[in-house]
Design an enzyme around this catalytic site. Structure first.
Site, short mmCIF file in Angstrom:
data_model
loop_
_atom_site.label_atom_id
_atom_site.label_comp_id
_atom_site.label_asym_id
_atom_site.label_seq_id
_atom_site.Cartn_x
_atom_site.Cartn_y
_atom_site.Cartn_z
N LEU A 1 5.28 3.78 -6.43
CA LEU A 1 6.56 4.28 -5.93
C LEU A 1 7.25 5.19 -6.94
CD1 LEU A 1 8.00 1.04 -4.27
CD2 LEU A 1 6.46 2.76 -3.29
N HIS A 2 7.87 6.23 -6.42
CA HIS A 2 8.62 7.19 -7.25
C HIS A 2 9.98 7.43 -6.60
CE1 HIS A 2 7.40 9.93 -4.12
NE2 HIS A 2 6.12 9.76 -4.42
N GLY B 1 11.05 9.62 -4.70
CA GLY B 1 10.99 9.94 -3.27
C GLY B 1 11.03 8.66 -2.44
N HIS B 2 10.21 7.67 -2.84
CA HIS B 2 10.23 6.38 -2.13
C HIS B 2 11.58 5.69 -2.31
CE1 HIS B 2 5.78 6.76 -3.09
NE2 HIS B 2 5.75 6.60 -1.78
N GLN C 1 2.46 13.85 9.69
CA GLN C 1 2.41 12.39 9.85
C GLN C 1 3.66 11.90 10.60
OE1 GLN C 1 1.14 9.40 6.77
NE2 GLN C 1 3.31 9.24 6.40
N SER D 1 2.81 10.67 -5.13
CA SER D 1 2.04 9.79 -6.03
C SER D 1 0.86 10.56 -6.62
CB SER D 1 1.53 8.57 -5.26
OG SER D 1 2.62 7.92 -4.64
N ARG D 2 0.34 11.53 -5.86
CA ARG D 2 -0.83 12.29 -6.34
C ARG D 2 -0.47 13.26 -7.46
NH1 ARG D 2 -2.64 11.78 -0.63
NH2 ARG D 2 -4.57 10.55 -0.72
N MET E 1 2.18 3.56 0.26
CA MET E 1 0.90 3.18 -0.35
C MET E 1 1.13 2.85 -1.82
SD MET E 1 -2.09 5.20 1.59
CE MET E 1 -2.00 6.73 0.71
N GLY E 2 2.38 2.55 -2.18
CA GLY E 2 2.65 2.12 -3.54
C GLY E 2 2.76 3.28 -4.52
O1 PAF Z 1 2.69 8.14 3.90
C1 PAF Z 1 2.06 7.15 3.46
O2 PAF Z 1 2.25 6.70 2.34
C2 PAF Z 1 1.00 6.50 4.33
O3 PAF Z 1 0.33 7.45 5.10
C3 PAF Z 1 1.54 5.37 5.22
C4 PAF Z 1 2.56 5.88 6.23
C5 PAF Z 1 2.19 4.30 4.35
C6 PAF Z 1 0.41 4.72 6.01
O4 PAF Z 1 -0.56 4.20 5.16
#
Ligand code: PAF
Length: 286
Positions: A38-39, A41-42, A158, A191-192, A35-36
């Site tokens: 990005l840090h 972790g991403h 998730q 991100s939060r 969801m953008g």
């Molecule tokens: O983990 C996330 O950032 C979101 O839940 C995902 C998997 C991109 C779906 O919107």
């Protein structure tokens, strides 16, 4: 530093056409759904994807349908320029960043729903959240046509839900779940975390400390899950800004609650620090 350019595709049809061209050319495609904002972790997810596939797509989409009415959809941090630079530096090939209206037309009516695995934990406190996640991830799978998709282990439930959907709907995609990346303080990257004040950021380390406590108790011979979660609760309640959503000890695959720790189990927790809801998890009982 020289800026590396990266194609940003916003049209779903264009994304699908590019994926098709890559597939025809015999390329393997990895998708890193995000969801953008990005840090690191991403970045670790993108690096993993880079090692395993010829083409790496990073999707950046703040998915409206996975947020509840009183959640942070409007304020969720957005930084497409910074994200593009980070993804490029980590070797991604393409950013897919559709508008919400492009993915969800005015008459969009379809929901992908995984039943049992979404009933508890974050599914219980965020009704509809996982339907939003599985629906958008299914859309991304169809459009990006990946051989591999990389998710972070911080969102443990998730990952379990997406694995189930992938199996149930015969997507045939390799689902890779990468380890949680933490700050030196133990705080899991998210991100939060950008919502936290400096004091809250320090207080938020209590989530990781509570996981360490659980691990320590099991190593010292405690086998009763209720006693472990009570000890974690005591520690977290000692932080004035905290309010616990849930602490659970579950089977790592089915996510069913475990009472007696006689094997490896997963500890999951969701805690608000001030107004910011954070999640974390860890494996204990090894
Ligand atoms: O983990 C996330 O950032 C979101 O839940 C995902 C998997 C991109 C779906 O919107």
């Amino acid at each position: 530093m020289e800026e590396i350019m990266l194609p940003v595709v916003t049209s779903p049809a264009e994304m699908a056409a590019q994926a098709e061209r890559w597939r025809k050319a015999g390329e393997t495609i990895a998708l890193v759904p995000t969801m953008g904002c990005l840090h690191e972790g991403h970045a670790s997810l993108i690096r993993r994807a880079r090692q395993k596939a010829g083409k790496v797509v990073v999707s950046i989409f703040v998915n409206p349908i996975q947020f509840g009415p009183n959640e942070d959809y409007a304020s969720y941090p957005r930084d497409l320029k910074g994200d593009t630079a980070l993804a490029a530096a980590e070797g991604a090939d393409l950013i897919f960043a559709p508008e919400a209206s492009a993915l969800y037309g005015p008459d969009f009516q379809t929901t992908i729903s995984v039943a049992k695995l979404t009933a508890g934990l974050c599914g219980a406190s965020r009704p509809g959240h996982f339907n939003g996640v599985t629906t958008v991830v299914a859309l991304l799978f169809h459009l990006v046509k990946p051989h591999l998709a990389v998710f972070g282990a911080k969102d443990y439930q998730q990952a379990a839900v997406i694995r189930r959907m992938n199996t149930d709907l015969f997507f045939g995609i390799e689902i890779d779940v990468a380890p949680i990346v933490r700050e030196p303080s133990g705080l899991a990257l998210s991100s939060r975390n950008s919502y936290l004040s400096p004091q809250e950021r320090a207080e938020a380390t209590v989530l990781f400390q509570s996981l360490r406590l659980a691990e320590g108790l099991v190593q010292a011979g405690e086998r009763n899950a209720g006693k472990i979660t009570a000890a974690m609760r005591g520690l977290i309640d000692g932080v004035a800004s905290s309010s616990i959503d849930y602490i659970a000890i579950v089977d790592p695959d089915s996510l069913a609650p475990v009472e007696e720790i006689d094997r490896e189990v997963q500890v999951l927790l969701a805690v608000r620090i001030g107004t910011t809801r954070l999640i974390d998890n860890g494996r204990i009982g090894r």
